[in-house]
Design a protein around this motif. Structure first.
Motif, PDB file in Angstrom:
ATOM      1  N   GLU A   1    -118.028  -7.390  -1.320  1.00 22.85           N
ATOM      2  CA  GLU A   1    -117.169  -6.324  -0.789  1.00 22.85           C
ATOM      3  C   GLU A   1    -115.879  -6.207  -1.590  1.00 22.85           C
ATOM      4  O   GLU A   1    -115.401  -5.093  -1.860  1.00 22.85           O
ATOM      5  CB  GLU A   1    -116.865  -6.599   0.679  1.00 22.85           C
ATOM      6  CG  GLU A   1    -118.080  -6.471   1.588  1.00 22.85           C
ATOM      7  CD  GLU A   1    -117.780  -6.921   3.002  1.00 22.85           C
ATOM      8  OE1 GLU A   1    -118.476  -6.446   3.926  1.00 22.85           O
ATOM      9  OE2 GLU A   1    -116.840  -7.733   3.183  1.00 22.85           O
TER      10      GLU A   1
ATOM     11  N   PHE B   1    -113.713 -10.855   4.188  1.00 19.43           N
ATOM     12  CA  PHE B   1    -114.469 -10.035   3.242  1.00 19.43           C
ATOM     13  C   PHE B   1    -115.291 -10.953   2.347  1.00 19.43           C
ATOM     14  O   PHE B   1    -114.814 -12.013   1.908  1.00 19.43           O
ATOM     15  CB  PHE B   1    -113.547  -9.188   2.359  1.00 19.43           C
ATOM     16  CG  PHE B   1    -112.772  -8.153   3.106  1.00 19.43           C
ATOM     17  CD1 PHE B   1    -113.352  -6.936   3.440  1.00 19.43           C
ATOM     18  CD2 PHE B   1    -111.456  -8.393   3.495  1.00 19.43           C
ATOM     19  CE1 PHE B   1    -112.651  -5.976   4.127  1.00 19.43           C
ATOM     20  CE2 PHE B   1    -110.755  -7.439   4.183  1.00 19.43           C
ATOM     21  CZ  PHE B   1    -111.344  -6.222   4.513  1.00 19.43           C
ATOM     22  N   THR B   2    -116.490 -10.498   2.073  1.00 19.06           N
ATOM     23  CA  THR B   2    -117.323 -11.246   1.138  1.00 19.06           C
ATOM     24  C   THR B   2    -116.925 -10.896  -0.292  1.00 19.06           C
ATOM     25  O   THR B   2    -116.220  -9.913  -0.549  1.00 19.06           O
ATOM     26  CB  THR B   2    -118.795 -10.901   1.346  1.00 19.06           C
ATOM     27  OG1 THR B   2    -119.002  -9.521   1.014  1.00 19.06           O
ATOM     28  CG2 THR B   2    -119.214 -11.157   2.789  1.00 19.06           C
TER      29      THR B   2
END
Length: 257
Positions: free
Chosen positions: A28, A24-25
């Motif tokens: 996010e 996940f960034t």
């Protein structure tokens, strides 16, 4: 050999791409945290709203029940109302007029426009005497009920009767614990009135000069009226507000027991 090398490279590429897809960034993560925080706030507000609604419902129910209990006590007092018996020692016919005019013979019910006093049978076991009960409205609007301790002698009753009048004249205060009498608040009113039903008509108890006590300035009736109409104006800000009318009919009216 070449085929095995191609399969190994393909598996390595698949594992690398699959591992990168599960990450996940930072954006996010922040979006997810914001959504969870919003859901938590909405849940808290919903729970808080439910708690406030339950509290308001309890307060409304308690207020209605308190008023119902007060009106039930009003009817119970009137149902148990009695005319104080004549003293057993006053049997001389020559004293008939004095007996008929004596406070013990006449003051079973008195209304002076602000305080109602009555003599009623004690709610305890028979033989415990009678009680003096008073209903009054404070200048600030509180509607209260006062009652004496049970009395069984004429002098004790006369003292309780006068104590009820003084209580009303003093503004119907609440009494400290341990006092010989008790006072309980029923509700808040902006006004209250009484009408008596006699001779097939509703009349104001204060309208007849024949019902006034000589020099006393209060209305005293030697006979219990056929019915009493209580007209209340409940103060705003309560579970129930506005005009309320309660009619009481004498239990023995029409030959009932």
């Amino acid at each position: 050999m070449a085929s095995c090398a191609r399969h190994a490279r393909a598996r390595a590429t698949f594992f690398h791409q699959n591992g990168a897809a599960r990450g996940f960034t930072l954006v996010e993560v922040l979006v997810a945290l914001a959504i969870m925080a919003l859901m938590a706030v909405m849940t808290w507000r919903g729970i808080d709203g439910m708690a406030r609604a339950q509290q308001a419902t309890r307060e409304h129910t308690d207020g209605v029940l308190a008023l119902q209990a007060g009106l039930g006590q009003w009817r119970a007092d009137l149902d148990a109302m009695m005319v104080w018996p004549l003293p057993s020692t006053a049997t001389d016919p020559a004293n008939a007029t004095a007996q008929a005019n004596s406070p013990a013979a006449t003051r079973s019910l008195a209304w002076d426009g602000s305080v109602l006093r009555l003599t009623r049978a004690s709610s305890r076991a028979p033989g415990d005497g009678v009680r003096v009960v008073a209903w009054a409205r404070r200048p600030t609007g509180e509607w209260l009920r006062w009652q004496s301790a049970p009395v069984s002698a004429q002098n004790a009753w006369a003292s309780a009767w006068e104590a009820a009048a003084r209580w009303g004249q003093a503004g119907a205060p609440l009494l400290p614990p341990g006092a010989p009498a008790q006072a309980v608040q029923i509700g808040r009113l902006t006004d209250w009135q009484l009408h008596y039903y006699r001779n097939n008509a509703w009349t104001n108890p204060l309208s007849s000069a024949a019902e006034a006590v000589a020099g006393g300035g209060s209305s005293t009736n030697s006979a219990v009226p056929d019915a009493i109409r209580l007209m209340l104006t409940l103060a705003p800000g309560q579970p129930l507000a506005g005009a309320l009318q309660v009619d009481w009919v004498r239990p023995t009216l029409g030959g009932g027991s």
